[in-house]
Design an enzyme around this catalytic site. Structure first.
Site, PDB file in Angstrom:
ATOM      1  N   THR A  15      33.382  38.898  24.709  1.00 52.12           N
ATOM      2  CA  THR A  15      32.361  39.952  24.717  1.00 52.12           C
ATOM      3  C   THR A  15      32.646  41.008  23.652  1.00 52.12           C
ATOM      4  OG1 THR A  15      31.536  41.785  26.062  1.00 52.12           O
ATOM      5  CG2 THR A  15      33.749  41.032  26.562  1.00 52.12           C
ATOM      6  N   ASP A  16      31.597  41.689  23.225  1.00 53.50           N
ATOM      7  CA  ASP A  16      31.779  42.818  22.296  1.00 53.50           C
ATOM      8  C   ASP A  16      32.468  44.002  22.961  1.00 53.50           C
ATOM      9  OD1 ASP A  16      29.653  43.622  23.918  1.00 53.50           O
ATOM     10  OD2 ASP A  16      28.262  44.011  22.266  1.00 53.50           O
ATOM     11  N   GLU A  17      32.525  43.986  24.307  1.00 56.94           N
ATOM     12  CA  GLU A  17      33.126  45.140  25.003  1.00 56.94           C
ATOM     13  C   GLU A  17      34.615  45.291  24.727  1.00 56.94           C
ATOM     14  OE1 GLU A  17      32.111  45.662  29.063  1.00 56.94           O
ATOM     15  OE2 GLU A  17      30.105  44.867  28.800  1.00 56.94           O
ATOM     16  N   TYR A  27      37.172  45.201  33.532  1.00 49.90           N
ATOM     17  CA  TYR A  27      36.545  43.969  33.024  1.00 49.90           C
ATOM     18  C   TYR A  27      36.873  43.758  31.545  1.00 49.90           C
ATOM     19  CZ  TYR A  27      32.996  41.121  30.740  1.00 49.90           C
ATOM     20  OH  TYR A  27      32.380  40.189  29.940  1.00 49.90           O
ATOM     21  N   LYS A  36      39.178  40.878  29.547  1.00 51.01           N
ATOM     22  CA  LYS A  36      38.608  39.994  28.514  1.00 51.01           C
ATOM     23  C   LYS A  36      39.388  40.160  27.204  1.00 51.01           C
ATOM     24  CE  LYS A  36      35.536  37.584  28.605  1.00 51.01           C
ATOM     25  NZ  LYS A  36      35.424  36.159  28.998  1.00 51.01           N
TER      26      LYS A  36
HETATM   27  P1  NAD Z   1      28.469  35.070  35.403  1.00 52.97           P
HETATM   28  O1  NAD Z   1      29.153  36.055  36.270  1.00 52.97           O
HETATM   29  O2  NAD Z   1      26.990  34.894  35.534  1.00 52.97           O
HETATM   30  O3  NAD Z   1      29.116  33.625  35.609  1.00 52.97           O
HETATM   31  C1  NAD Z   1      30.494  33.429  35.729  1.00 52.97           C
HETATM   32  C2  NAD Z   1      30.743  32.053  36.332  1.00 52.97           C
HETATM   33  O4  NAD Z   1      32.158  31.836  36.389  1.00 52.97           O
HETATM   34  C3  NAD Z   1      30.199  31.890  37.760  1.00 52.97           C
HETATM   35  O5  NAD Z   1      29.526  30.652  37.897  1.00 52.97           O
HETATM   36  C4  NAD Z   1      31.459  31.921  38.621  1.00 52.97           C
HETATM   37  O6  NAD Z   1      31.335  31.156  39.811  1.00 52.97           O
HETATM   38  C5  NAD Z   1      32.487  31.308  37.669  1.00 52.97           C
HETATM   39  N1  NAD Z   1      33.851  31.707  38.009  1.00 52.97           N
HETATM   40  C6  NAD Z   1      34.310  32.955  38.297  1.00 52.97           C
HETATM   41  N2  NAD Z   1      35.632  32.904  38.583  1.00 52.97           N
HETATM   42  C7  NAD Z   1      36.019  31.603  38.446  1.00 52.97           C
HETATM   43  C8  NAD Z   1      37.250  30.926  38.590  1.00 52.97           C
HETATM   44  N3  NAD Z   1      38.376  31.583  38.939  1.00 52.97           N
HETATM   45  N4  NAD Z   1      37.283  29.598  38.370  1.00 52.97           N
HETATM   46  C9  NAD Z   1      36.159  28.928  38.023  1.00 52.97           C
HETATM   47  N5  NAD Z   1      34.949  29.513  37.875  1.00 52.97           N
HETATM   48  C10 NAD Z   1      34.885  30.838  38.085  1.00 52.97           C
HETATM   49  O7  NAD Z   1      28.862  35.460  33.918  1.00 52.97           O
HETATM   50  P2  NAD Z   1      28.044  35.333  32.545  1.00 52.97           P
HETATM   51  O8  NAD Z   1      27.264  36.555  32.340  1.00 52.97           O
HETATM   52  O9  NAD Z   1      27.383  34.005  32.497  1.00 52.97           O
HETATM   53  O10 NAD Z   1      29.258  35.361  31.496  1.00 52.97           O
HETATM   54  C11 NAD Z   1      29.854  34.162  31.047  1.00 52.97           C
HETATM   55  C12 NAD Z   1      30.888  34.489  30.000  1.00 52.97           C
HETATM   56  O11 NAD Z   1      30.275  35.141  28.900  1.00 52.97           O
HETATM   57  C13 NAD Z   1      32.006  35.421  30.475  1.00 52.97           C
HETATM   58  O12 NAD Z   1      33.219  34.994  29.911  1.00 52.97           O
HETATM   59  C14 NAD Z   1      31.594  36.776  29.924  1.00 52.97           C
HETATM   60  O13 NAD Z   1      32.736  37.592  29.712  1.00 52.97           O
HETATM   61  C15 NAD Z   1      30.948  36.363  28.626  1.00 52.97           C
HETATM   62  N6  NAD Z   1      29.936  37.277  28.080  1.00 52.97           N
HETATM   63  C16 NAD Z   1      28.880  37.663  28.848  1.00 52.97           C
HETATM   64  C17 NAD Z   1      27.884  38.466  28.294  1.00 52.97           C
HETATM   65  C18 NAD Z   1      26.670  38.890  29.093  1.00 52.97           C
HETATM   66  O14 NAD Z   1      25.852  39.640  28.589  1.00 52.97           O
HETATM   67  N7  NAD Z   1      26.484  38.423  30.315  1.00 52.97           N
HETATM   68  C19 NAD Z   1      27.986  38.889  26.961  1.00 52.97           C
HETATM   69  C20 NAD Z   1      29.095  38.480  26.208  1.00 52.97           C
HETATM   70  C21 NAD Z   1      30.050  37.660  26.778  1.00 52.97           C
HETATM   71  O1  TDX Z   2      21.223  49.340  37.591  1.00 52.37           O
HETATM   72  C1  TDX Z   2      21.731  49.511  36.477  1.00 52.37           C
HETATM   73  N1  TDX Z   2      21.341  50.588  35.730  1.00 52.37           N
HETATM   74  C2  TDX Z   2      21.842  50.842  34.490  1.00 52.37           C
HETATM   75  O2  TDX Z   2      21.440  51.834  33.866  1.00 52.37           O
HETATM   76  C3  TDX Z   2      22.708  48.604  35.915  1.00 52.37           C
HETATM   77  C4  TDX Z   2      23.157  47.405  36.715  1.00 52.37           C
HETATM   78  C5  TDX Z   2      23.191  48.877  34.662  1.00 52.37           C
HETATM   79  N2  TDX Z   2      22.784  49.958  33.970  1.00 52.37           N
HETATM   80  C6  TDX Z   2      23.268  50.177  32.590  1.00 52.37           C
HETATM   81  C7  TDX Z   2      24.756  50.026  32.359  1.00 52.37           C
HETATM   82  C8  TDX Z   2      24.809  49.510  30.944  1.00 52.37           C
HETATM   83  O3  TDX Z   2      24.711  50.573  30.009  1.00 52.37           O
HETATM   84  O4  TDX Z   2      22.657  49.133  31.813  1.00 52.37           O
HETATM   85  C9  TDX Z   2      23.550  48.661  30.811  1.00 52.37           C
HETATM   86  C10 TDX Z   2      23.798  47.169  31.010  1.00 52.37           C
HETATM   87  O5  TDX Z   2      24.547  47.037  32.220  1.00 52.37           O
HETATM   88  P1  TDX Z   2      25.120  45.617  32.707  1.00 52.37           P
HETATM   89  O6  TDX Z   2      23.995  44.658  32.881  1.00 52.37           O
HETATM   90  O7  TDX Z   2      26.010  45.886  33.868  1.00 52.37           O
HETATM   91  O8  TDX Z   2      25.911  45.120  31.419  1.00 52.37           O
HETATM   92  P2  TDX Z   2      27.167  45.707  30.597  1.00 52.37           P
HETATM   93  O9  TDX Z   2      28.021  46.579  31.437  1.00 52.37           O
HETATM   94  O10 TDX Z   2      26.646  46.243  29.298  1.00 52.37           O
HETATM   95  O11 TDX Z   2      27.973  44.316  30.352  1.00 52.37           O
HETATM   96  C11 TDX Z   2      27.234  43.113  30.025  1.00 52.37           C
HETATM   97  O12 TDX Z   2      27.315  42.828  28.654  1.00 52.37           O
HETATM   98  C12 TDX Z   2      28.571  42.472  28.142  1.00 52.37           C
HETATM   99  C13 TDX Z   2      27.783  41.937  30.830  1.00 52.37           C
HETATM  100  O13 TDX Z   2      27.710  42.234  32.219  1.00 52.37           O
HETATM  101  C14 TDX Z   2      29.202  41.618  30.424  1.00 52.37           C
HETATM  102  O14 TDX Z   2      29.653  40.460  31.121  1.00 52.37           O
HETATM  103  C15 TDX Z   2      29.221  41.371  28.940  1.00 52.37           C
HETATM  104  O15 TDX Z   2      30.540  41.187  28.506  1.00 52.37           O
END
Ligand code: NAD
Ligand code: TDX
Length: 333
Positions: free
Chosen positions: A119-121, A146, A150
């Site tokens: 992630t960019d975080e 988190y 990562k």
């Molecule tokens: P998500 O929470 O929707 O899915 C995570 C999955 O991992 C789930 O199916 C969960 O059951 C599984 N999991 C959790 N713990 C586990 C374990 N111990 N063993 C096996 N499986 C396990 O997450 P997502 O949003 O799909 O994110 C996927 C990846 O992408 C993560 O590595 C996250 O850091 C990265 N990422 C997410 C975003 C975003 O915007 N969502 C952005 C950049 C990077």
């Molecule tokens: O109800 C809400 N109201 C609100 O203002 C929620 C759930 C979030 N927010 C804000 C927090 C953040 O500034 O919205 C923005 C996005 O929030 P999230 O969906 O929780 O994402 P963020 O914390 O930015 O992280 C996401 O992007 C990077 C993913 O959850 C991570 O897994 C990924 O690494």
């Protein structure tokens, strides 16, 4: 190609499996997923020839034989939600750090190609008026449990490449949106709250900026890196989608026929990162990737349509997700 996809029942991982099944008929796919609250069997429904194994990536006895029979491991599995990591960091340490370590030891033992999803975080945050965006050379500076786990997982990968010659690539992507995202996350939470007749909840002043990318663009970029990326390298994935949370809430309200101010400001997230922004020049120029869904407005409208049409997918999670938020988030007057 025999592919092992960890976290393939989650948001991005399941979209990766769908995309791969559609575009790469010759791929044998195994999903390894622990089916935590974030994993969903329904996200893999209707797919042919996908083997699904329920198991923990931190369990070497489960991981080792699956890695041994794979050509490529793509590692999506994680605890992924910042708010949850503030409530209880411990599963984040176990899954994101010990889980990644366990996979790295297995790919090292069996000399299997590995792609690490991050992630960019990990780079911390930017000021709203900062002219810089994150690049592959930005120093790590994570803010939350988190993002720090990562960041730690990324550093493990880099060390295993250098010290043990593991054949790994890494990608750090910005905020994804699209179908099958858990209702705890910002965009699905607001859409499903409005579908339930409620008001969106904006943290703090709502001026925090996220750099949105469609999940299919992320996953196409992952395939580009697996196909053409240089082992040992990191690629940043982003689609120039910077938008304030307030603007996104107003977009959602407009698309759903509600008034622009029909939302609540609630208690801000502790340590809330102000802004993320990705410079994906390297991925574009060295590997030739470009986003296919650069228009956030139409992607958001399609995502709203998906949640409208798929209530049976999200309904079982909604009450529990809101329950976790209840009490933490007080509506500002
Ligand atoms: P998500 O929470 O929707 O899915 C995570 C999955 O991992 C789930 O199916 C969960 O059951 C599984 N999991 C959790 N713990 C586990 C374990 N111990 N063993 C096996 N499986 C396990 O997450 P997502 O949003 O799909 O994110 C996927 C990846 O992408 C993560 O590595 C996250 O850091 C990265 N990422 C997410 C975003 C975003 O915007 N969502 C952005 C950049 C990077
Ligand atoms: O109800 C809400 N109201 C609100 O203002 C929620 C759930 C979030 N927010 C804000 C927090 C953040 O500034 O919205 C923005 C996005 O929030 P999230 O969906 O929780 O994402 P963020 O914390 O930015 O992280 C996401 O992007 C990077 C993913 O959850 C991570 O897994 C990924 O690494």
């Amino acid at each position: 190609m025999r592919l092992l996809v960890t976290g393939g029942a989650g948001f991005i991982g399941s979209n990766f499996v769908h995309l791969t099944r559609k575009n790469r008929a010759d791929t044998e796919i195994t999903v390894l997923d622990a089916f935590t609250y974030a994993g969903n069997h329904a996200s893999l429904a209707g797919l042919d020839r996908v083997r699904v194994i329920e198991g923990d990536i931190a369990d070497a006895a489960v991981v080792d034989p699956l890695v041994a029979e794979a050509d490529v491991v793509v590692h999506f599995a994680a605890e992924s939600h910042n708010d949850n990591s503030l409530d209880d960091p411990s599963p984040f340490v176990r899954t994101n750090l010990i889980g990644t370590f366990t996979l790295l030891e297995a790919v090292r033992r069996h000399d299997v190609r590995y792609h690490h999803i991050s992630t960019d975080e990990v780079y911390g945050d930017l000021e709203l008026d900062d002219e810089q965006r994150f690049t592959e050379n930005t120093a790590y500076n994570p803010s939350s449990p988190y993002s720090s786990t990562k960041a730690g997982s990324d550093l493990l990968v880099r060390a295993w490449v250098r010290s043990f010659g593991v054949r790994a690539t890494l990608s750090n992507c910005s905020n994804n949106y699209g179908p099958r995202q858990h209702v705890e996350k910002f965009i699905p939470r607001q859409i499903t709250t409005i579908l339930d007749g409620g008001r969106p909840k904006l943290y703090g002043d709502g001026l925090n900026v996220r750099d949105w990318i469609h999940v299919d663009d992320h996953n196409e970029a992952v395939w580009t890196i697996i196909d053409r990326g240089e082992v040992g390298q990191t690629y940043l994935i982003g689609a120039d989608g910077e938008r304030s949370n307030l603007a996104v809430v107003r977009d959602i309200l407009r698309h759903m026929g509600r008034a622009p101010d029909d939302f609540d400001h609630v208690t801000d997230r502790s340590g809330h990162d102000r802004r993320y922004a990705i410079d994906s020049t390297r991925l574009r120029t060295e590997l030739g990737w470009t986003p296919r869904y650069p228009d956030f407005g139409s992607g958001l409208a399609a995502t709203i349509d998906w949640y409208r049409a798929n209530e049976p997918w999200w309904r079982p999670q909604k009450a529990a997700a809101e329950q976790r938020y209840a009490g933490q988030q007080i509506i500002a007057s």
